[in-house]
Design a protein around this motif. Structure first.
Motif, mmCIF file in Angstrom:
data_model
loop_
_atom_site.group_PDB
_atom_site.id
_atom_site.type_symbol
_atom_site.label_atom_id
_atom_site.label_comp_id
_atom_site.label_asym_id
_atom_site.label_seq_id
_atom_site.Cartn_x
_atom_site.Cartn_y
_atom_site.Cartn_z
ATOM 1 N N UNK A 90 -1.736 4.502 8.694
ATOM 2 C CA UNK A 90 -0.998 5.280 9.603
ATOM 3 C C UNK A 90 -1.602 5.829 10.840
ATOM 4 N N UNK A 91 -2.809 5.573 10.863
ATOM 5 C CA UNK A 91 -3.777 6.130 11.923
ATOM 6 C C UNK A 91 -4.847 4.954 12.272
ATOM 7 N N UNK A 92 -4.406 4.016 12.701
ATOM 8 C CA UNK A 92 -5.487 2.884 12.964
ATOM 9 C C UNK A 92 -6.319 3.080 14.144
ATOM 10 N N UNK A 93 -7.785 3.018 13.722
ATOM 11 C CA UNK A 93 -8.642 3.430 14.658
ATOM 12 C C UNK A 93 -9.272 2.352 15.520
ATOM 13 N N UNK A 94 -8.092 1.702 16.353
ATOM 14 C CA UNK A 94 -8.327 0.557 17.393
ATOM 15 C C UNK A 94 -7.563 0.671 18.729
ATOM 16 N N UNK A 95 -7.981 0.033 19.614
ATOM 17 C CA UNK A 95 -7.581 -0.123 20.924
ATOM 18 C C UNK A 95 -6.348 -0.715 20.795
ATOM 19 N N UNK A 96 -5.186 -0.165 21.704
ATOM 20 C CA UNK A 96 -4.148 -0.952 22.036
ATOM 21 C C UNK A 96 -3.878 -2.384 22.081
ATOM 22 N N UNK A 97 -3.245 -3.244 21.798
ATOM 23 C CA UNK A 97 -2.941 -4.545 21.919
ATOM 24 C C UNK A 97 -4.499 -5.481 21.626
ATOM 25 N N UNK A 98 -4.946 -5.221 20.646
ATOM 26 C CA UNK A 98 -6.526 -5.633 20.293
ATOM 27 C C UNK A 98 -6.410 -7.136 19.537
ATOM 28 N N UNK A 99 -5.303 -7.248 18.763
ATOM 29 C CA UNK A 99 -5.399 -8.301 17.779
ATOM 30 C C UNK A 99 -4.256 -9.397 18.017
ATOM 31 N N UNK B 298 5.436 4.112 -3.285
ATOM 32 C CA UNK B 298 6.973 3.974 -3.087
ATOM 33 C C UNK B 298 7.613 2.757 -2.913
ATOM 34 N N UNK B 299 8.969 2.529 -2.997
ATOM 35 C CA UNK B 299 9.769 1.522 -2.923
ATOM 36 C C UNK B 299 10.953 1.521 -2.111
ATOM 37 N N UNK B 300 11.172 0.712 -1.313
ATOM 38 C CA UNK B 300 11.779 0.588 -0.159
ATOM 39 C C UNK B 300 12.952 -0.506 -0.202
ATOM 40 N N UNK B 301 14.096 -0.601 0.330
ATOM 41 C CA UNK B 301 15.165 -1.621 0.315
ATOM 42 C C UNK B 301 14.550 -2.406 1.460
ATOM 43 N N UNK B 302 14.909 -3.593 1.619
ATOM 44 C CA UNK B 302 14.888 -4.685 2.326
ATOM 45 C C UNK B 302 15.373 -4.333 3.703
ATOM 46 N N UNK B 303 16.358 -3.641 3.668
ATOM 47 C CA UNK B 303 16.912 -2.973 4.987
ATOM 48 C C UNK B 303 15.865 -1.980 5.785
ATOM 49 N N UNK C 275 -4.531 13.238 1.115
ATOM 50 C CA UNK C 275 -4.199 12.601 -0.260
ATOM 51 C C UNK C 275 -4.250 11.197 -0.209
ATOM 52 N N UNK C 276 -4.537 10.523 0.772
ATOM 53 C CA UNK C 276 -5.279 9.220 0.835
ATOM 54 C C UNK C 276 -6.572 9.086 0.328
ATOM 55 N N UNK D 20 2.153 3.655 2.060
ATOM 56 C CA UNK D 20 2.180 4.253 3.235
ATOM 57 C C UNK D 20 2.826 5.855 2.991
ATOM 58 N N UNK D 21 2.404 7.059 3.366
ATOM 59 C CA UNK D 21 3.187 8.130 3.329
ATOM 60 C C UNK D 21 4.377 8.103 4.364
ATOM 61 N N UNK D 22 4.175 7.319 5.327
ATOM 62 C CA UNK D 22 5.208 7.105 6.391
ATOM 63 C C UNK D 22 5.259 5.739 6.733
ATOM 64 N N UNK D 23 6.406 5.012 6.339
ATOM 65 C CA UNK D 23 6.494 3.593 6.513
ATOM 66 C C UNK D 23 6.406 3.185 7.956
ATOM 67 N N UNK D 24 7.437 4.035 8.748
ATOM 68 C CA UNK D 24 7.761 3.921 10.119
ATOM 69 C C UNK D 24 6.572 3.788 10.980
ATOM 70 N N UNK D 25 5.644 4.771 10.563
ATOM 71 C CA UNK D 25 4.488 5.336 11.290
ATOM 72 C C UNK D 25 3.701 4.113 10.978
ATOM 73 N N UNK D 26 3.222 3.658 9.862
ATOM 74 C CA UNK D 26 2.304 2.560 9.738
ATOM 75 C C UNK D 26 2.916 1.241 10.376
ATOM 76 N N UNK D 27 4.137 1.009 10.228
ATOM 77 C CA UNK D 27 4.584 -0.343 11.305
ATOM 78 C C UNK D 27 4.349 0.056 12.683
ATOM 79 N N UNK D 28 4.545 1.039 13.070
ATOM 80 C CA UNK D 28 4.152 1.539 14.488
ATOM 81 C C UNK D 28 2.786 1.136 15.006
ATOM 82 N N UNK D 29 2.047 1.762 14.161
ATOM 83 C CA UNK D 29 0.461 1.539 14.301
ATOM 84 C C UNK D 29 0.234 -0.201 14.190
ATOM 85 N N UNK D 30 0.612 -0.730 13.478
ATOM 86 C CA UNK D 30 0.345 -2.429 13.292
ATOM 87 C C UNK D 30 0.730 -2.947 14.650
#
Length: 307
Positions: free
Chosen positions: A169-178, A240-245, A53-54, A190-200
């Protein structure tokens, strides 16, 4: 491809390290292969969840740019992004919000610091690179679009830095790199907002800055179908459009501590509004909270630190 970038890269499936071949990267764990295009690793593998889809969305961006007349690069414009209103006399609220939000990131959370390692997710042509490079930062830009005119391929206009085709949502980088991980007007794709934020959050170092700049929001009770997104959806762009909350919840669940919530266009814009302008007398936060909850559709910038 530069060794420094290769050392940061990880397989988006199993997070194992990668080995570089003549024209491919190969995962040392699951043995999947990833292509290279003009030195840009193509890490948005079609087998990743949502990747097809992306990948389909990339054609939509090209179609939109051609239809609206901004596909061909303009060196004069690209050289001053995001400050086209100030430098070229434009009157564009989107670029006003982009410029204000990005300047807050630089001024409040980078300041005089130099030599940071910075990741931008959804960087498009990577115009922000010039600001990071002049601060001696190691900058990496990612986007799903590699196009030479409106995608990562155009990044060569700004200099030499890491560019990677990747899905937020699937960042190809090592943990704690930036030290700094941010995106601008990208989280709402993002297709999955929470997943993208978790990856960041995952690829940010403890105490590092994680920010979502100028992200579209809807007021409480407003329809999730923003009419301004209709033309993008018609050509296959994921909108998509999300609320501030929803943004605050996603950041908090990812282990991020919000430190600043900003109306994307800044307080100067709120001063011109009736109720928000009056609330500014009580402080920036009351006016911002009111605007992001009461306006049908607006933009927010959320700055946080990884716990």
């Amino acid at each position: 491809m530069e060794t420094a970038l290769l050392e940061l890269l990880r397989c988006p499936f199993c997070h194992a390290s990668l080995a570089e071949g003549e024209s491919t990267l190969t995962c040392s764990g699951c043995r999947r292969g990833f292509g290279l295009e003009d030195g840009i690793p193509l890490m948005l593998h079609e087998d990743l969840p949502g990747a097809r889809k992306k990948l389909g969305e990339t054609a939509g961006w090209v179609e939109k740019a051609r239809t609206e007349g901004w596909y061909e690069p303009d060196d004069e414009v690209d050289a001053v992004l995001p400050f086209v209103n100030r430098e070229l006399g434009w009157d564009d609220l989107v670029w006003l919000a982009n410029g204000h939000s990005f300047q807050v990131l630089l001024d409040r959370y980078v300041g005089e610091l130099r030599g940071l390692r910075v990741l931008e997710v959804g960087a498009a042509k990577a115009w922000a690179s010039r600001f990071w490079l002049e601060r001696d930062c190691e900058f990496v830009a990612t986007d799903i679009l590699v196009d030479p005119k409106i995608g990562l391929g155009r990044g060569a206009f700004y200099g030499d830095f890491g560019r990677v085709q990747a899905d937020g949502e699937h960042l190809p980088f090592a943990d704690e790199s930036f030290d700094v991980v941010y995106c601008l007007a990208t989280l709402h794709h993002a297709l999955d907002l929470r997943q993208m934020v978790r990856e960041m959050a995952r690829v940010a170092r403890p105490g590092g800055v994680v920010a979502g700049l100028n992200e579209g929001t809807r007021g409480v009770g407003r329809s999730p179908e923003n009419p301004d997104q209709a033309s993008e959806k018609e050509v296959g762009i994921n909108e998509h459009v999300h609320t501030m909350w929803s943004y605050l919840w996603a950041f908090g669940r990812a282990g991020l501590r919000p430190v600043r919530l900003e109306y994307a266009e800044g307080s100067a814009e709120l001063e011109q509004r009736n109720i928000a302008g009056k609330l500014l007398r009580l402080g920036r936060i009351p006016a911002t909270l009111w605007a992001l909850n009461a306006y049908p559709y607006a933009g927010l910038s959320l700055y946080a630190r990884r716990r």
